[in-house]
Structures are given as C-alpha cells and as structure tokens.
Write a protein that holds these residues in place. Structure first.
Motif, PDB file in Angstrom:
ATOM      1  N   PHE A  27       0.827  -1.198   0.000  1.00 52.28           N
ATOM      2  CA  PHE A  27       0.000   0.000   0.000  1.00 52.28           C
ATOM      3  C   PHE A  27       0.870   1.260   0.000  1.00 52.28           C
ATOM      4  N   ILE A  28       1.904   1.268   0.832  1.00 53.22           N
ATOM      5  CA  ILE A  28       2.816   2.416   0.902  1.00 53.22           C
ATOM      6  C   ILE A  28       3.504   2.623  -0.446  1.00 53.22           C
ATOM      7  N   LYS A  29       3.945   1.536  -1.091  1.00 48.75           N
ATOM      8  CA  LYS A  29       4.592   1.649  -2.397  1.00 48.75           C
ATOM      9  C   LYS A  29       3.648   2.273  -3.415  1.00 48.75           C
ATOM     10  N   GLU A  30       2.386   1.874  -3.386  1.00 45.42           N
ATOM     11  CA  GLU A  30       1.394   2.465  -4.293  1.00 45.42           C
ATOM     12  C   GLU A  30       1.231   3.955  -4.020  1.00 45.42           C
ATOM     13  N   GLN A  31       1.233   4.331  -2.761  1.00 47.72           N
ATOM     14  CA  GLN A  31       1.100   5.743  -2.393  1.00 47.72           C
ATOM     15  C   GLN A  31       2.307   6.543  -2.887  1.00 47.72           C
ATOM     16  N   ILE A  32       3.497   5.969  -2.761  1.00 54.25           N
ATOM     17  CA  ILE A  32       4.710   6.646  -3.227  1.00 54.25           C
ATOM     18  C   ILE A  32       4.666   6.815  -4.737  1.00 54.25           C
ATOM     19  N   GLN A  33       4.248   5.780  -5.453  1.00 57.72           N
ATOM     20  CA  GLN A  33       4.146   5.869  -6.912  1.00 57.72           C
ATOM     21  C   GLN A  33       3.156   6.955  -7.317  1.00 57.72           C
ATOM     22  N   GLY A  34       2.049   7.044  -6.605  1.00 58.84           N
ATOM     23  CA  GLY A  34       1.070   8.092  -6.881  1.00 58.84           C
ATOM     24  C   GLY A  34       1.644   9.475  -6.631  1.00 58.84           C
ATOM     25  N   ALA A  35       2.375   9.616  -5.528  1.00 60.86           N
ATOM     26  CA  ALA A  35       2.995  10.900  -5.210  1.00 60.86           C
ATOM     27  C   ALA A  35       4.032  11.273  -6.268  1.00 60.86           C
ATOM     28  N   MET A  36       4.768  10.290  -6.759  1.00 61.40           N
ATOM     29  CA  MET A  36       5.750  10.556  -7.813  1.00 61.40           C
ATOM     30  C   MET A  36       5.043  11.035  -9.078  1.00 61.40           C
ATOM     31  N   ALA A  37       3.946  10.374  -9.437  1.00 68.53           N
ATOM     32  CA  ALA A  37       3.205  10.741 -10.646  1.00 68.53           C
ATOM     33  C   ALA A  37       2.655  12.163 -10.555  1.00 68.53           C
ATOM     34  N   LEU A  38       2.315  12.579  -9.345  1.00 73.61           N
ATOM     35  CA  LEU A  38       1.790  13.927  -9.144  1.00 73.61           C
ATOM     36  C   LEU A  38       2.894  14.974  -8.974  1.00 73.61           C
TER      37      LEU A  38
END
Length: 103
Positions: A27-38
């Motif tokens: 879940f944390i990895k998904e959140q980091i990927q989302g933050a990177m995309a933004l």
C-alpha cells in the motif's frame, strides 16, 4: 519450558504479522508511486533520477528477463534430459520443512 506447540503457534503468529506487513508495504509503495506521478517527490529527486531523503534513497531499478518460445523451451528440455541420461548432469538435493496452516 517451550513446547513444540508453542513454537508452532509463535511461528504462525509471525507469519500472520509478515503478511500484514507485506500488505502495508504494498500500500505504501502504491502511495509513493502516486505521489511521484503527481510530482510531489520532485524536490527529493537528484539529477540522476534518484530520490534522496535524509534516511533513505529511492532508486529505480530494472531487471531484464526473457520469455522463450515453445520451440526453444522444448530444445532446452531435450538438452537437459540428454545431459541427465548421459550422466553428465549432477543432482542437487535440497531438504526442507514446510509449515502449512490447518485452517
């Protein structure tokens, strides 16, 4: 005195904790990927694409692998079988125990 059952119980508890931690990590990895995309991590990104934090570096890694054709897989199997049949191959035996829950 530690009993065999208490050791098994503790092992199963650790396994359950690990599964929970793995889910949290995903879940944390998904959140980091989302933050990177933004672009929310842009301030931490270096010129070579590494994200540097005071306590860690987040680096993009790549590993290449191949999916061989069925013909190649068949040829590889044939070569392996010939190696075994001719006695050129050596057998390695790994012995291990596996814990499975009874539920």
């Amino acid at each position: 005195m530690t009993t065999a059952q208490s050791l098994i119980d503790e092992w199963l508890a650790i396994r359950a904790e690990r599964e929970e931690l793995d889910a949290r990590e995903a879940f944390i990895k998904e959140q980091i990927q989302g933050a990177m995309a933004l672009g929310e991590l842009d301030d931490f990104q270096t010129e070579d694409g590494i994200y540097e934090f005071p306590n860690a570096k987040y680096t993009r890694c790549q590993r290449n692998s191949y999916k061989h054709s069925k013909e190649a897989e068949k040829a590889i199997r044939t070569i392996k079988e010939q190696d075994i049949d001719s006695g050129l191959a050596t057998r390695n035996v790994t012995i291990y125990y596996q814990l499975r829950t009874m539920s």
